[in-house]
Design an enzyme around this catalytic site. Structure first.
Site, PDB file in Angstrom:
ATOM      1  N   CYS A  51      38.403  46.767  42.740  1.00 36.23           N
ATOM      2  CA  CYS A  51      37.099  47.013  43.350  1.00 36.23           C
ATOM      3  C   CYS A  51      37.297  47.366  44.829  1.00 36.23           C
ATOM      4  O   CYS A  51      38.304  47.023  45.445  1.00 36.23           O
ATOM      5  CB  CYS A  51      36.239  45.762  43.229  1.00 36.23           C
ATOM      6  N   CYS A  66      31.429  39.812  42.480  1.00 33.12           N
ATOM      7  CA  CYS A  66      31.406  41.270  42.660  1.00 33.12           C
ATOM      8  C   CYS A  66      29.963  41.767  42.814  1.00 33.12           C
ATOM      9  O   CYS A  66      29.144  41.618  41.906  1.00 33.12           O
ATOM     10  CB  CYS A  66      32.063  41.951  41.465  1.00 33.12           C
ATOM     11  N   ARG A 120      37.430  41.931  50.234  1.00 32.55           N
ATOM     12  CA  ARG A 120      38.070  40.615  50.073  1.00 32.55           C
ATOM     13  C   ARG A 120      39.154  40.613  48.984  1.00 32.55           C
ATOM     14  O   ARG A 120      39.698  39.558  48.666  1.00 32.55           O
ATOM     15  CB  ARG A 120      37.005  39.561  49.736  1.00 32.55           C
ATOM     16  N   ASP A 138      35.777  46.081  47.158  1.00 30.40           N
ATOM     17  CA  ASP A 138      35.462  44.890  47.956  1.00 30.40           C
ATOM     18  C   ASP A 138      36.584  44.553  48.946  1.00 30.40           C
ATOM     19  O   ASP A 138      37.755  44.467  48.565  1.00 30.40           O
ATOM     20  CB  ASP A 138      35.222  43.706  47.004  1.00 30.40           C
ATOM     21  N   HIS A 158      36.771  40.945  40.144  1.00 31.55           N
ATOM     22  CA  HIS A 158      36.731  39.727  40.972  1.00 31.55           C
ATOM     23  C   HIS A 158      35.378  39.049  40.847  1.00 31.55           C
ATOM     24  O   HIS A 158      34.347  39.710  40.741  1.00 31.55           O
ATOM     25  CB  HIS A 158      37.029  40.054  42.442  1.00 31.55           C
TER      26      HIS A 158
HETATM   27 CO    CO Z   1      33.395  44.122  43.563  1.00 33.20          CO
END
Ligand code: CO
Length: 220
Positions: free
Chosen positions: A42, A101, A46, A44, A98
């Site tokens: 993803c 998400c 993190r 993201d 994750h």
């Molecule tokens: Co995500």
């Protein structure tokens, strides 16, 4: 020092430190790459693939998009997959979702997020196909976590449908595809599907995602 300036300062410190411990490191890396993994994750911020696995530059070939998807019509993902499998000869493809998400969460909400609503249509399908199982989970976080896992299973299945993987499997049992979920709460990776390396295993996986209603919902 602002955030942008800090990027360069940190970069310089990192490159200097690598050179100090391994003077020919960049020379060797510049000559070639031979990654073991192709990682689809993803966007993201993190979920940094290298950091959370301790991998060094040259070890993971990476593609990232919202909700770690393997859309069969995503030319960017397909081109990266083809290059990874056919030219770099990666042995292992990882789809990594994750918990927490935002993309997967958005697929459960009324539309109105913009272009990403189009991008999330497969995740929305996964949510619909598994509505009964998800509704039976009493807490909201548990439902969200399960949908993240189901999305990873579906994306692994989608990946197995691509011509690149089909061609590779026709020649031998590689690449192996695994589905992982990263827990942003404790930093741990969890395996949700492992060792997918054949058409038979892909078919078994499909039934896990579509469940008992699969016969009513035509799939490609
Ligand atoms: Co995500």
């Amino acid at each position: 020092m602002n955030n942008y300036q800090r990027l360069f300062a940190n970069n310089k410190a990192w490159a200097t430190s690598v050179r100090e411990t391994d003077p020919t490191y960049f020379e060797r890396r510049a000559a070639s790459q031979a990654p073991h993994f192709f990682f689809i994750g993803c966007c993201d911020s993190r979920v940094p693939a290298e950091l959370l696995t301790g991998a060094k530059p040259g070890e993971i070939f990476t593609h990232r998009n919202i909700a770690n998807q393997a859309h069969p019509n995503d030319l960017s993902m397909l081109a990266a997959l083809e290059y990874a499998v056919e030219f770099l000869d990666v042995k292992h493809v990882l789809i990594c979702g994750h918990y927490g998400c935002g993309g997967v969460k958005a697929a459960t909400l009324p539309q109105g997020h913009g272009v990403v609503d189009h991008w999330l249509h497969v995740v929305r399908d996964v949510y619909r196909w598994n509505a009964d199982e998800l509704a039976a989970i009493p807490d909201e976080e548990g439902r969200a976590h399960r949908l993240v896992e189901l999305n990873v299973l579906e994306q692994v299945f989608q990946l197995s449908r691509t011509p690149v993987v089909q061609r590779a499997w026709a020649k031998g049992k590689r690449p192996v595809i695994s589905g992982l979920v990263y827990d942003i709460h404790d930093g741990m990776l969890k395996e949700v599907v492992a060792g997918l390396d054949s058409e038979d295993k892909a078919r078994q996986l499909r039934s896990q995602v579509t469940g008992p209603v699969s016969a009513e919902k035509p799939r490609t």
